[in-house]
Design an enzyme around this catalytic site. Structure first.
Site, PDB file in Angstrom:
ATOM      1  N   THR A 126       0.868  -1.212   0.075  1.00  0.00           N
ATOM      2  CA  THR A 126       0.185  -0.015  -0.034  1.00  0.00           C
ATOM      3  C   THR A 126       0.927   1.213  -0.156  1.00  0.00           C
ATOM      4  O   THR A 126       1.870   1.256   0.574  1.00  0.00           O
ATOM      5  CB  THR A 126      -0.779  -0.076   1.365  1.00  0.00           C
ATOM      6  OG1 THR A 126      -1.498   1.357   1.567  1.00  0.00           O
ATOM      7  CG2 THR A 126      -0.158  -0.328   2.582  1.00  0.00           C
ATOM      8  N   GLU A 128       0.401   3.680   1.920  1.00  0.00           N
ATOM      9  CA  GLU A 128       0.343   3.977   3.204  1.00  0.00           C
ATOM     10  C   GLU A 128       1.855   3.441   3.819  1.00  0.00           C
ATOM     11  O   GLU A 128       2.372   4.425   4.745  1.00  0.00           O
ATOM     12  CB  GLU A 128      -0.487   3.344   4.221  1.00  0.00           C
ATOM     13  CG  GLU A 128      -1.985   3.847   4.110  1.00  0.00           C
ATOM     14  CD  GLU A 128      -2.180   5.340   4.689  1.00  0.00           C
ATOM     15  OE1 GLU A 128      -2.140   5.505   5.592  1.00  0.00           O
ATOM     16  OE2 GLU A 128      -2.629   6.123   3.848  1.00  0.00           O
ATOM     17  N   TYR A 150      -1.315   0.278  10.829  1.00  0.00           N
ATOM     18  CA  TYR A 150      -1.528  -0.384   9.764  1.00  0.00           C
ATOM     19  C   TYR A 150      -0.401  -0.290   8.745  1.00  0.00           C
ATOM     20  O   TYR A 150      -0.143  -1.523   8.159  1.00  0.00           O
ATOM     21  CB  TYR A 150      -2.652   0.400   8.983  1.00  0.00           C
ATOM     22  CG  TYR A 150      -3.024  -0.056   7.507  1.00  0.00           C
ATOM     23  CD1 TYR A 150      -3.892  -1.240   7.417  1.00  0.00           C
ATOM     24  CD2 TYR A 150      -2.633   0.754   6.655  1.00  0.00           C
ATOM     25  CE1 TYR A 150      -3.754  -1.826   6.034  1.00  0.00           C
ATOM     26  CE2 TYR A 150      -2.837   0.441   5.206  1.00  0.00           C
ATOM     27  CZ  TYR A 150      -3.649  -0.742   5.002  1.00  0.00           C
ATOM     28  OH  TYR A 150      -3.768  -1.343   3.640  1.00  0.00           O
ATOM     29  N   LYS A 154       1.810  -3.472   7.440  1.00  0.00           N
ATOM     30  CA  LYS A 154       1.934  -3.822   5.807  1.00  0.00           C
ATOM     31  C   LYS A 154       3.354  -3.707   5.411  1.00  0.00           C
ATOM     32  O   LYS A 154       3.915  -4.352   4.542  1.00  0.00           O
ATOM     33  CB  LYS A 154       1.190  -2.609   5.047  1.00  0.00           C
ATOM     34  CG  LYS A 154      -0.412  -2.915   5.116  1.00  0.00           C
ATOM     35  CD  LYS A 154      -0.570  -4.300   4.137  1.00  0.00           C
ATOM     36  CE  LYS A 154      -2.256  -4.340   4.052  1.00  0.00           C
ATOM     37  NZ  LYS A 154      -2.417  -5.406   3.198  1.00  0.00           N
TER      38      LYS A 154
HETATM   39  P1  NAP Z   1     -11.349  -4.561   2.231  1.00  0.00           P
HETATM   40  O1  NAP Z   1     -12.723  -4.198   1.737  1.00  0.00           O
HETATM   41  O2  NAP Z   1     -11.534  -3.902   3.604  1.00  0.00           O
HETATM   42  O3  NAP Z   1     -11.484  -6.022   2.465  1.00  0.00           O
HETATM   43  C1  NAP Z   1     -10.654  -6.764   3.410  1.00  0.00           C
HETATM   44  C2  NAP Z   1     -10.922  -8.088   3.394  1.00  0.00           C
HETATM   45  O4  NAP Z   1     -10.298  -8.924   4.277  1.00  0.00           O
HETATM   46  C3  NAP Z   1     -12.136  -8.465   3.575  1.00  0.00           C
HETATM   47  O5  NAP Z   1     -12.858  -9.792   2.910  1.00  0.00           O
HETATM   48  C4  NAP Z   1     -12.474  -9.090   5.080  1.00  0.00           C
HETATM   49  O6  NAP Z   1     -13.148 -10.128   5.391  1.00  0.00           O
HETATM   50  C5  NAP Z   1     -10.949  -9.766   4.894  1.00  0.00           C
HETATM   51  N1  NAP Z   1     -10.386  -9.999   6.309  1.00  0.00           N
HETATM   52  C6  NAP Z   1     -10.148  -9.109   7.280  1.00  0.00           C
HETATM   53  N2  NAP Z   1      -9.754  -9.746   8.353  1.00  0.00           N
HETATM   54  C7  NAP Z   1      -9.552 -11.095   7.983  1.00  0.00           C
HETATM   55  C8  NAP Z   1      -9.041 -12.202   8.735  1.00  0.00           C
HETATM   56  N3  NAP Z   1      -8.635 -12.096  10.176  1.00  0.00           N
HETATM   57  N4  NAP Z   1      -8.963 -13.482   8.081  1.00  0.00           N
HETATM   58  C9  NAP Z   1      -9.449 -13.550   6.811  1.00  0.00           C
HETATM   59  N5  NAP Z   1     -10.037 -12.566   6.238  1.00  0.00           N
HETATM   60  C10 NAP Z   1     -10.056 -11.269   6.502  1.00  0.00           C
HETATM   61  O7  NAP Z   1     -10.038  -4.018   1.937  1.00  0.00           O
HETATM   62  P2  NAP Z   1     -10.045  -3.579   0.109  1.00  0.00           P
HETATM   63  O8  NAP Z   1     -10.193  -2.310  -0.051  1.00  0.00           O
HETATM   64  O9  NAP Z   1     -10.763  -4.814  -0.756  1.00  0.00           O
HETATM   65  O10 NAP Z   1      -8.161  -3.956   0.205  1.00  0.00           O
HETATM   66  C11 NAP Z   1      -7.843  -5.127  -0.290  1.00  0.00           C
HETATM   67  C12 NAP Z   1      -6.101  -5.237   0.208  1.00  0.00           C
HETATM   68  O11 NAP Z   1      -5.574  -4.478  -0.427  1.00  0.00           O
HETATM   69  C13 NAP Z   1      -6.131  -4.991   1.676  1.00  0.00           C
HETATM   70  O12 NAP Z   1      -4.969  -5.794   2.166  1.00  0.00           O
HETATM   71  C14 NAP Z   1      -5.599  -3.686   1.938  1.00  0.00           C
HETATM   72  O13 NAP Z   1      -5.146  -3.242   3.000  1.00  0.00           O
HETATM   73  C15 NAP Z   1      -5.040  -3.341   0.640  1.00  0.00           C
HETATM   74  N6  NAP Z   1      -4.786  -1.973   0.164  1.00  0.00           N
HETATM   75  C16 NAP Z   1      -6.237  -1.389  -0.306  1.00  0.00           C
HETATM   76  C17 NAP Z   1      -6.157  -0.228  -0.814  1.00  0.00           C
HETATM   77  C18 NAP Z   1      -7.351   0.258  -1.098  1.00  0.00           C
HETATM   78  O14 NAP Z   1      -7.464   1.883  -1.560  1.00  0.00           O
HETATM   79  N7  NAP Z   1      -8.662  -0.342  -1.298  1.00  0.00           N
HETATM   80  C19 NAP Z   1      -4.913   0.290  -1.241  1.00  0.00           C
HETATM   81  C20 NAP Z   1      -3.710  -0.176  -0.939  1.00  0.00           C
HETATM   82  C21 NAP Z   1      -3.798  -1.481  -0.409  1.00  0.00           C
HETATM   83  P3  NAP Z   1     -14.511  -9.415   6.257  1.00  0.00           P
HETATM   84  O15 NAP Z   1     -15.338  -9.172   4.745  1.00  0.00           O
HETATM   85  O16 NAP Z   1     -15.068 -10.917   6.644  1.00  0.00           O
HETATM   86  O17 NAP Z   1     -14.283  -8.307   6.898  1.00  0.00           O
HETATM   87  O1  F7E Z   2      -8.920   8.046   4.440  1.00  0.00           O
HETATM   88  C1  F7E Z   2      -9.298  11.670   5.664  1.00  0.00           C
HETATM   89  C2  F7E Z   2      -8.358  10.784   6.119  1.00  0.00           C
HETATM   90  O2  F7E Z   2      -9.882   6.112   5.350  1.00  0.00           O
HETATM   91  C3  F7E Z   2      -8.525   8.932   3.164  1.00  0.00           C
HETATM   92  C4  F7E Z   2      -7.235   2.079   2.889  1.00  0.00           C
HETATM   93  O3  F7E Z   2      -7.740   1.519   1.611  1.00  0.00           O
HETATM   94  O4  F7E Z   2      -5.915   3.522   1.472  1.00  0.00           O
HETATM   95  C5  F7E Z   2      -7.096   3.579   2.388  1.00  0.00           C
HETATM   96  O5  F7E Z   2      -6.489   4.367   3.516  1.00  0.00           O
HETATM   97  C6  F7E Z   2      -8.198  10.483   4.166  1.00  0.00           C
HETATM   98  C7  F7E Z   2      -7.410  10.206   5.270  1.00  0.00           C
HETATM   99  O6  F7E Z   2      -8.276   5.863   3.730  1.00  0.00           O
HETATM  100  C8  F7E Z   2     -12.447  11.549   6.809  1.00  0.00           C
HETATM  101  O7  F7E Z   2      -7.771  11.296   7.403  1.00  0.00           O
HETATM  102  C9  F7E Z   2     -11.085  12.962   6.255  1.00  0.00           C
HETATM  103  O8  F7E Z   2      -6.291  11.332   5.147  1.00  0.00           O
HETATM  104  O9  F7E Z   2     -10.609   7.020   3.088  1.00  0.00           O
HETATM  105  P1  F7E Z   2      -9.693   6.729   4.013  1.00  0.00           P
HETATM  106  P2  F7E Z   2      -6.833   5.880   3.784  1.00  0.00           P
HETATM  107  O10 F7E Z   2      -6.530   6.112   5.102  1.00  0.00           O
HETATM  108  O11 F7E Z   2      -6.080   6.451   2.666  1.00  0.00           O
HETATM  109  C10 F7E Z   2      -4.800   2.884   1.522  1.00  0.00           C
HETATM  110  C11 F7E Z   2      -4.122   3.035   0.297  1.00  0.00           C
HETATM  111  C12 F7E Z   2      -4.875   1.759   2.326  1.00  0.00           C
HETATM  112  O12 F7E Z   2      -4.024   0.812   1.994  1.00  0.00           O
HETATM  113  C13 F7E Z   2      -6.061   1.429   3.293  1.00  0.00           C
HETATM  114  O13 F7E Z   2      -6.354   0.090   3.338  1.00  0.00           O
HETATM  115  O14 F7E Z   2      -9.314  10.917   4.207  1.00  0.00           O
HETATM  116  N1  F7E Z   2     -10.640  11.680   5.907  1.00  0.00           N
HETATM  117  N2  F7E Z   2     -12.294  12.819   7.073  1.00  0.00           N
HETATM  118  C14 F7E Z   2     -11.505  10.820   6.530  1.00  0.00           C
HETATM  119  N3  F7E Z   2     -11.194   9.445   6.260  1.00  0.00           N
HETATM  120  C15 F7E Z   2     -12.221   8.727   6.748  1.00  0.00           C
HETATM  121  N4  F7E Z   2     -12.186   7.393   6.714  1.00  0.00           N
HETATM  122  N5  F7E Z   2     -13.564   9.543   7.301  1.00  0.00           N
HETATM  123  C16 F7E Z   2     -13.395  10.739   7.511  1.00  0.00           C
HETATM  124  O15 F7E Z   2     -14.419  11.146   8.022  1.00  0.00           O
END
Ligand code: NAP
Ligand code: F7E
Length: 349
Positions: A126, A128, A150, A154
Site C-alpha cells: 500500500t 500508506e 496499519y 504492511k
Molecule cells: P476491504 O474491503 O477492507 O477487504 C478486506 C478483506 O479482508 C475482507 O474480505 C475481510 O473479510 C478480510 N479479512 C479481514 N480480516 C481477516 C481475517 N482475520 N481473516 C480472513 N480475512 C480477513 O479491503 P480492500 O479495499 O478490498 O483492500 C484489499 C487489500 O488491499 C487489503 O489488504 C488492503 O489493506 C490493501 N490495500 C487497499 C487499498 C485500497 O485503496 N482499497 C490500497 C492499497 C492496499 P470480512 O469481509 O469478513 O471483513
Molecule cells: O482516508 C481523510 C483521512 O480512510 C483517506 C485504505 O484502503 O487507502 C485507504 O486508506 C483520507 C485520510 O483511506 C474523513 O484522514 C477526512 O487522510 O478513506 P480513508 P486511507 O486512510 O487513505 C490506503 C491506500 C490503504 O492501504 C488502506 O487500506 O481522508 N478523512 N475525513 C477521512 N477519512 C475517513 N475514513 N473518514 C472521514 O470522515
C-alpha cells in the site's frame, strides 16, 4: 488448462472485483472467508459472482486454516488481499492489525515455502507505506516512512514478500497500490462515506456530513482497473514490486466539492469538519508514479478523478432511490446507519 486462484479477502472490495476479473479469464476461483455472526457476501452477490466461486472458511490469524485452504484449492496463484484495512481502526487495534496484515502474510508465505509448490504470491501492499513522504511523486524506490500501525504491519508483509522472493526463490510480488475506490468500497472510507452521504442529503434523508481532515490529499483510482494490475503483476516474466496509481493527487475537499456538484448542491451548505474524525497521526499527501507498471506491464488507469466521483455518487443515489421504491438488493448501507455513536479516538491530545 485453466488456472486456479486462491483469494484471501474475497469478501472485500478488491477481492470481489478480482474474483469477477479472474472468472472472466477462465480461472477456477477459491476464496477464504471468516465465519462471522452475520455473513458478509453482499459484494460477491452485487457483482453476480457469489455462485461462481468456492468459499473456504479460514482466518488469517489461524495458520492451520490457511494451510487447509491452500491444500484444498491447490492454487497456481495466491492473492493475499485479506487485511484489517482501515487505517483509523489500526490505532485502536494495533495488535490485531499486525497479526492479520503482517504476520498473516508470513503464514501464507511459509505455507507456500514448505509445500514447495510453484505457487505465485501477490501481496496487497500500500501507498500508506510512504507515510510522511520523502519525495513526490512516490516510486518503487522512495523511502518508506509509515505513520500508522496499519502501515507498519504492511511494511512487515512488504519486506517478507521481498525476502521470501530473494531467499527462497518464490514468485512473490508486492503491488504497492494507491487508494482505489468504487461503489462497493467499505462505507467508512472517506470516498464512500461522502458518496453515500451526498445521496442521502439529496433525497432529504440526512442533513449534514461531518468529516475530519479535508486537506489530506490522495491519489484515487478506480478499483476494477486496479485488480487487473494485480493479475498482470503475477503474469510478468519475473517476480517484482510495482507502484500502481493514477499519478494525480486531489484533496478530500475536492472530492466533496465534486460529489455535491454532481447532485447540484453546494458542499459548503452541508459539510462540517470535526476533530473527532481526525487521526492520531495523518498521512497528508500521496501521489504515485505509475511509470514502471505502465512501461513493463502495459497497465494504465483509465478512469479520471471526476468520473470516479460521479460513478460513486450515481451508484449510491440509485441504490437509495431503489430502496425508497421498496426494492431489495445486496447492499451494505442499511447495516451502517452512521458513525456518530461509534467512539472515536481523534487526534493526539
Ligand atoms: P476491504 O474491503 O477492507 O477487504 C478486506 C478483506 O479482508 C475482507 O474480505 C475481510 O473479510 C478480510 N479479512 C479481514 N480480516 C481477516 C481475517 N482475520 N481473516 C480472513 N480475512 C480477513 O479491503 P480492500 O479495499 O478490498 O483492500 C484489499 C487489500 O488491499 C487489503 O489488504 C488492503 O489493506 C490493501 N490495500 C487497499 C487499498 C485500497 O485503496 N482499497 C490500497 C492499497 C492496499 P470480512 O469481509 O469478513 O471483513
Ligand atoms: O482516508 C481523510 C483521512 O480512510 C483517506 C485504505 O484502503 O487507502 C485507504 O486508506 C483520507 C485520510 O483511506 C474523513 O484522514 C477526512 O487522510 O478513506 P480513508 P486511507 O486512510 O487513505 C490506503 C491506500 C490503504 O492501504 C488502506 O487500506 O481522508 N478523512 N475525513 C477521512 N477519512 C475517513 N475514513 N473518514 C472521514 O470522515
Amino acid at each position: 488448462m485453466s488456472k486456479t486462484a486462491l483469494i484471501t479477502g474475497i469478501t472485500g472490495q478488491d477481492g470481489a472485483y478480482l474474483a469477477k476479473f479472474l472468472l472472466g479469464k477462465g480461472y477456477k476461483v477459491y476464496g477464504i472467508y471468516r465465519r462471522i455472526s452475520t455473513p458478509n457476501f453482499w459484494r460477491l452477490q452485487y457483482l453476480g459472482v457469489f455462485d461462481k466461486v468456492t468459499l473456504i472458511p479460514a482466518d488469517m490469524a489461524d495458520m492451520s486454516s490457511l494451510l487447509e485452504a491452500v491444500t484444498i484449492s491447490e492454487p497456481d496463484e495466491v492473492y493475499n488481499l485479506a487485511a484489517q484495512s482501515y487505517v483509523g481502526a489500526s490505532f485502536d487495534q494495533p495488535l490485531m492489525t499486525t497479526a492479520i496484515d503482517g504476520v498473516g502474510a508470513i503464514s501464507m508465505l511459509e505455507i507456500i515455502r514448505h509445500l514447495k509448490r510453484d505457487i505465485k504470491f501477490y501481496q496487497a501492499s500500500t501507498s500508506e507505506l510512504y507515510g510522511t513522504v520523502r519525495e513526490t511523486p512516490q516510486t518503487e524506490n522512495t523511502v518508506f516512512w509509515p505513520n500508522s500501525p496499519y502501515a507498519v504491519a504492511k511494511l512487515l508483509s512488504y519486506h517478507n514478500t521481498r525476502i521470501y522472493r530473494e531467499a527462497y526463490d518464490l514468485f512473490a510480488c508486492n503491488g504497492i497500490l494507491f487508494n482505489h475506490e468504487s461503489p462497493i468500497r467499505g462505507i467508512e472510507f472517506v470516498t464512500r462515506k461522502i458518496s453515500n452521504s451526498v445521496a442521502r442529503i439529496k433525497l432529504g434523508l440526512q442533513k449534514e456530513l461531518v468529516l475530519g481532515n479535508l486537506e489530506a490529499r490522495r491519489d484515487w483510482g478506480y478499483a476494477p482497473e486496479f485488480v487487473e494490475a494485480m493479475w498482470k503483476i503475477l503474469q510478468h516474466n519475473k517476480p517484482d514490486d510495482f507502484v500502481c496509481s493514477t499519478g494525480e493527487t486531489h484533496s478530500v475537499k475536492e472530492f466533496v466539492e465534486h460529489a455535491f456538484d454532481n447532485v447540484n448542491l453546494n458542499y459548503k451548505d452541508f459539510v462540517k469538519s470535526d476533530k473527532s474524525f481526525m487521526r492520531p497521526k495523518e498521512v497528508e499527501l500521496l501521489q504515485g508514479d505509475p511509470t514502471k507498471i505502465k512501461k513493463e506491464l502495459g497497465w494504465e488507469p483509465k478512469t479520471k478523478f471526476k468520473e470516479l466521483v460521479k460513478i460513486m455518487v450515481d451508484a449510491d443515489l440509485d441504490r437509495w432511490k431503489q430502496h425508497q421504491e421498496g426494492k431489495m438488493f445486496p447492499w451494505d448501507a442499511l447495516n451502517y446507519p452512521g458513525e456518530m455513536n461509534i467512539l472515536k479516538r481523534g487526534p493526539k491530545k
